[in-house]
Scaffold this motif. Structure first.
Motif: not given
Length: 336
Positions: A13-23
């Motif tokens: 995907s060319k869309e800018r993205k953010v990775l969310a992670t449960v720490l």
């Protein structure tokens, strides 16, 4: 979605993205520690870390992360029950510590490398070194580092990510279509193999890898590994006999053969096949018709993957999976 899916999305995907992670999770939560998802700048979502109650709020946070280029800590305390908090009213009851990381620069490169390794069925260890004061993070692929278990916001966080297990379906008939669909939805990377080219179409098996050839050609092309799941459902006795003969001495996580016990006994006679041989395939749920049989097969694949004992719930008859010996004998036991 698992990390293998998220890495594929990050690459494709060319869309800018953010990775969310449960720490860290304190109490009950829909997903456990280590769960991740991707949030796109256009509102796209890949995966989930809640049953839908947090994603819209996380999208707002993701916009800020993309603007700043910095990581962001976002806690969600869903333990209180009053109407002014997240609380039980959204169906959860735990305290989640979630970190948002922009998929740019080093992380983008790391996820691309992970994607390549996952396609090679490699297990990947990712270590993050968080610098909370500056909002930055360093990434390292390789050996695990010491992890701070006593902190919800650790400075060092290591996690091993597994590749998606590959399910190889030998046989592209109509009954293979729902098996492919359900297995893909259950987290398997599906390959469909057959010698009938007309049956191998993307319309019938969307998202699956399609491999065409006769048994010897298929065996050479598939490169079956110890973690692979193999399912024979072509309903063509001689072709399956040829394929099983080639499979001798090859280890795999699961070998399922569609058909009766007598048919499987004749197929496997005198062959030294993997120990993880299941026949007839599918959990004994009284399935009837292609769709229900596909459900029973998918359930069995999940149970084997999770290391669960196969059978019916306590209080009913217990069905022990018949094992086919090298000489084709079967064993079936019923009990309480």
């Amino acid at each position: 979605m698992e990390m293998a899916d998220l890495c594929a999305a990050a690459v494709n995907s060319k869309e800018r993205k953010v990775l969310a992670t449960v720490l860290c999770v304190d109490g009950h939560a829909y997903r456990k520690e280590g769960a991740s998802m991707l949030l796109g700048e256009q509102g796209s979502i890949w995966g989930s870390i809640s049953p839908g109650c947090l994603e819209s709020d996380l999208l707002a946070w993701a916009e800020m992360v993309l603007r700043s280029g910095k990581i962001q800590r976002v806690p969600y305390d869903m333990r209180p029950e009053d109407d002014l908090s997240w609380g039980e009213n959204i169906g959860c009851g735990g305290l989640l510590h979630i970190v948002l990381e922009p998929v740019t620069g080093t992380l983008e490169q790391v996820m691309h490398e992970m994607h390549i390794r996952f396609l090679e069925s490699e297990r990947v260890m990712l270590t993050r070194r968080y610098k909370w004061d500056s909002g930055t993070v360093e990434y390292e692929l390789g050996a695990a580092a010491d992890v701070q278990k006593n902190s919800p916001w650790p400075e060092v966080y290591s996690r091993a990510y597994e590749p998606k297990p590959r399910l190889i379906i030998v046989g592209a008939g109509e009954d293979a279509v729902p098996v492919c669909r359900l297995a893909a939805g259950a987290g398997f990377r599906v390959t469909v193999a057959d010698w009938r080219k007309a049956l191998l179409t993307a319309e019938r098996f969307p998202g699956a890898e399609l491999v065409c050839g006769f048994p010897a050609e298929l065996f050479a092309l598939l490169h079956i590994r110890s973690g692979d799941y193999v399912l024979l459902m072509s309903h063509q006795f001689q072709r399956e006999k040829e394929f099983l003969a080639l499979l001798q001495g090859t280890a795999c996580a699961y070998l399922g053969i569609m058909g009766s016990r007598d048919r499987t006994a004749r197929l496997t006679e005198e062959l030294a096949l993997p120990a993880a041989l299941y026949s007839p395939v599918g959990l004994a749920i009284g399935a009837d018709g292609p769709e229900e049989i596909a459900v029973s097969i998918a359930a069995e694949l999940i149970a084997v993957r999770r290391g669960k004992q196969l059978g019916l719930p306590k209080g009913g008859a217990r069905y022990e999976r018949s094992r086919i010996s090298a000489r084709g004998r079967t064993q079936l036991a019923d009990g309480l």
